[in-house]
Write an enzyme that holds these catalytic residues in place. Structure first.
Site, short mmCIF file in Angstrom:
data_model
loop_
_atom_site.label_atom_id
_atom_site.label_comp_id
_atom_site.label_asym_id
_atom_site.label_seq_id
_atom_site.Cartn_x
_atom_site.Cartn_y
_atom_site.Cartn_z
N HIS A 219 32.20 27.24 40.87
CA HIS A 219 32.00 27.80 42.35
C HIS A 219 31.81 26.64 42.96
CE1 HIS A 219 30.33 31.16 39.86
NE2 HIS A 219 30.34 31.95 40.82
N GLU B 194 39.39 40.85 42.63
CA GLU B 194 39.82 40.13 43.44
C GLU B 194 41.34 40.13 43.55
OE1 GLU B 194 37.50 38.53 41.18
OE2 GLU B 194 36.07 38.10 42.44
#
Lengths: 341, 334
Positions: free
Chosen positions: A144, A75
């Protein structure tokens, strides 16, 4: 979720269609990519897989894998790369699969993207969009499920968008892609299937304009993203006991449409701010403060905030469900504030 | 300090580019005198904040940037004055930025650690160690996608070898064959710590593990740096992917201008040995004279010209106005 509650600012037209929020996002990306060859998408499994949420399905077939680019699970690396690409002639849209993963890109976003324009005395620009997700109740546990948009909203130089309907998602995303600044675009992963009317003709929605999703005179419910549906549900319950709730969606936490929020509360004299991020030091704190400062003499009582419970998001359904604001919670709070038993 | 085998030894040490070499000498001397003036401004309390001096490392910035086109990109570091000057920045606007003046490259908003200038392809100096690896790699991504033939150079110190972003972006650069050159300036110290205390294994094995062409270069030999840079820059420009250069060098001064008592982390003898035996400007001027590309007198004249340019630049900056405080909220957003 009922589709009937999704209000768009548009009058119904003969050419209007129903799209899901996910389809609206895909359509915005496709239109912008057709319009502007500088727009490229990158992220993990964005190409043939169309992301884990299947939001981008079909884009790599139309635009090719050199514009819809699968990256390594990296990322910070691909976000940093996208910042450099944005500075040098492209308009990248990066996909950070789960909003929790923004922790991995914070230096690149907060220290690089947000500051390049200012530090260079206004010479370099970073026209970058970061799409990511928020929202709990998907049974995905603590890494998440978070709603971390307040982190970016804190940093000068970034803009933060939180669409709550398919119509808003499409119009706001198109504006974000055309913006000359880094924009973080948070999508509620539980709302991708939410349907709403989308006009056939092209439109954009400017960043920084709040939208009244439902009018009312007795209490203002300021709600963002996933919480707009919750607030609309609570408003319906309130209607049944004779309380008219106004639901207003800021749509962007920065720039923040302070004027419209304050105007609404001046009319109703009561306000609850509902957001799926943590209430502590969160978006609700900032918005409540704006209302308290701007409408103090009109308020009947202190502004109330409702946000995620201050715990890591747990896995087990009965545990997870109590961490997120619900229609019932908002209804109860509003009922008390309005003096209804 | 062992002499490194590099591309230069495979290339004839010709005097085919005498004007270029003299220009390189002038640039190295400009950086040296610029930095001495920065130290002087700091010592006389005329400069706000701190600065990180590049003295001793001049051959790297000049050797690399001499191999670049004006429209090629660089990213720089907190120790970045040399990179910016070598890429074509003007000393007067540099000093103005260091003093926080409106005439500075960033209108006083960046300062010593954030000089940026689109006109010379300078994407910006970066005060996060390793922080610009993404930006440089992204500029190379744009260059490839837009087909404009540009190359991006990412300068960083050996301290950045501990940062994960560098390896994430090297992986991307090699996967996508991007025209980016990672230039590691090993000036021997991560702030106040010898790099051997922070760096495991073989540094060159790291880029090589990605399949990136990696070269070790004597960072005190501007000709070696230039020749190696030429080779890898042209290779990258030709679509053959990234390269990594490990340049051995030495930071003559402290981590920053205020770091003057350094005996607790390195000896004066060590410093003196580099200065007397491995000074990049001395080595290059000796070579120029030995190969009759310049006389000692010509170089002295050049030094005097550089000194007067730098002195004028300092005066320009000292006399320049500060920005209006009302500018503080300008350029937060484009």
């Amino acid at each position: 979720m009922s589709t009937l509650d999704v209000k768009t600012a548009m009058a119904p037209s003969a050419t209007e269609r129903e799209l899901t929020l996910g389809e609206a996002i895909r359509e915005a990306l496709a239109e912008e990519m057709r319009r502007d060859p500088r727009v490229v998408l990158m992220g993990e499994d964005v190409a043939e897989a169309g992301t884990v949420f299947k939001v981008l399905t079909g884009l790599s077939a139309e635009f090719g894998t050199d514009r819809v680019i699968d990256t390594p699970i990296s990322e910070a690396g691909f976000t940093g790369l996208a910042i450099g690409a944005a500075m040098t002639g492209l308009r990248p849209v990066v996909d950070i699969m789960f909003g929790d993963f923004i922790a991995l890109v914070m230096d690149q976003m907060a220290n690089q993207a947000a500051k390049v324009h200012y530090m260079s005395g206004g010479k370099w620009k970073v026209p970058l969009v970061m799409r990511t997700t928020l929202g709990a109740t998907r049974r995905s546990a603590a890494q998440h499920s978070q709603s971390l948009h307040a982190w970016f909203s804190h940093v000068p130089g970034l803009k933060v968008v939180l669409p709550s309907t398919p119509y808003d998602a499409k119009g706001l995303l198109k504006s974000a892609i055309r913006d000359e600044n880094p924009v973080v675009f948070f999508e509620d992963k539980m709302m991708y299937k939410l349907k709403g009317a989308i006009p056939a003709e092209e439109y954009t929605i400017p960043l920084g304009v709040a939208d009244i999703k439902r009018s009312g005179d007795d209490i203002t419910l300021v709600a963002t993203s996933s919480m707009v549906q919750v607030a609309l549900g609570a408003a319906k319950m309130l209607q049944e006991i004779g309380v008219g709730a106004e639901v207003i969606d800021p749509r962007t936490t920065w720039p923040l449409d302070e004027e419209r929020l304050i105007e609404s509360v001046k009319k109703t004299s009561r306000a609850i701010v509902i957001d799926e991020g943590y209430a502590r030091y969160g978006a609700t704190a900032e918005i409540a403060s704006v209302i308290a400062e701007g409408a103090f003499h009109y308020l009947d009582q202190p502004v109330k905030r409702i946000g995620a419970m201050h715990v890591p998001i747990p896995f087990s359904p009965p545990l997870e469900d109590v961490t997120v604001p619900t229609e019932q919670m908002v209804f109860e709070a509003a009922r008390k504030m309005c003096g209804k038993s | 300090m062992t002499k490194q085998k590099s591309v230069i030894e495979k290339t004839p040490a010709s005097a085919a580019e005498p004007d270029k070499y003299l220009r390189m000498y002038q640039q190295m001397m400009s950086i040296r005198i610029f930095e001495e003036q920065v130290n002087d401004l700091y010592t006389r309390a005329l400069m706000p904040g701190l600065a990180h001096l590049y003295i001793g490392e001049e051959a790297i910035a000049v050797g690399i940037c001499s191999a670049l086109r004006p429209d090629d990109y660089i990213t720089s570091t907190h120790r970045g004055h040399g990179h910016c000057l070598a890429k074509g920045a003007s000393p007067d606007r540099m000093f103005a930025e260091l003093l926080g003046k409106e005439a500075g490259y960033c209108r006083g908003k960046g300062g010593s650690m954030h000089i940026a200038d689109p006109a010379t392809g300078n994407l910006g100096a970066n005060a996060i160690v390793g922080g610009s690896a993404g930006i440089a790699t992204g500029a190379a991504f744009s260059a490839k996608r837009l087909g404009n033939g540009r190359v991006a150079v990412c300068f960083f110190g050996e301290g950045a070898l501990g940062q994960g972003l560098l390896y994430e972006t090297m992986n991307l650069a090699q996967l996508w064959k991007l025209p980016v050159i990672y230039v590691c300036e090993n000036n021997t110290y991560n702030e106040y710590t010898h790099y051997s205390e922070t760096t495991a294994g073989d540094v060159l094995a790291r880029p090589k593990a990605f399949g990136i062409q990696a070269e070790r270069v004597d960072g005190q030999d501007v000709r070696a740096v230039y020749a190696t840079a030429n080779a890898v820059v042209e290779r990258a420009r030709g679509g053959n992917g990234p390269a990594f250069l490990l340049c051995d060098t030495y930071r003559y001064r402290g981590h920053h201008v205020g770091d003057v008592s350094r005996e607790y982390y390195r000896s004066k003898q060590e410093e003196q040995k580099w200065v007397s035996e491995r000074d990049p400007i001395k080595l290059f001027s000796d070579w120029l004279i030995a190969h009759k590309l310049a006389t000692a007198g010509q170089l002295q004249t050049m030094n005097a010209e550089v000194k007067s340019t730098i002195d004028a630049a300092v005066q320009f900056a000292l006399n320049a106005p500060y920005p209006d405080p009302l500018e503080v909220q300008q350029d937060v957003y484009a």
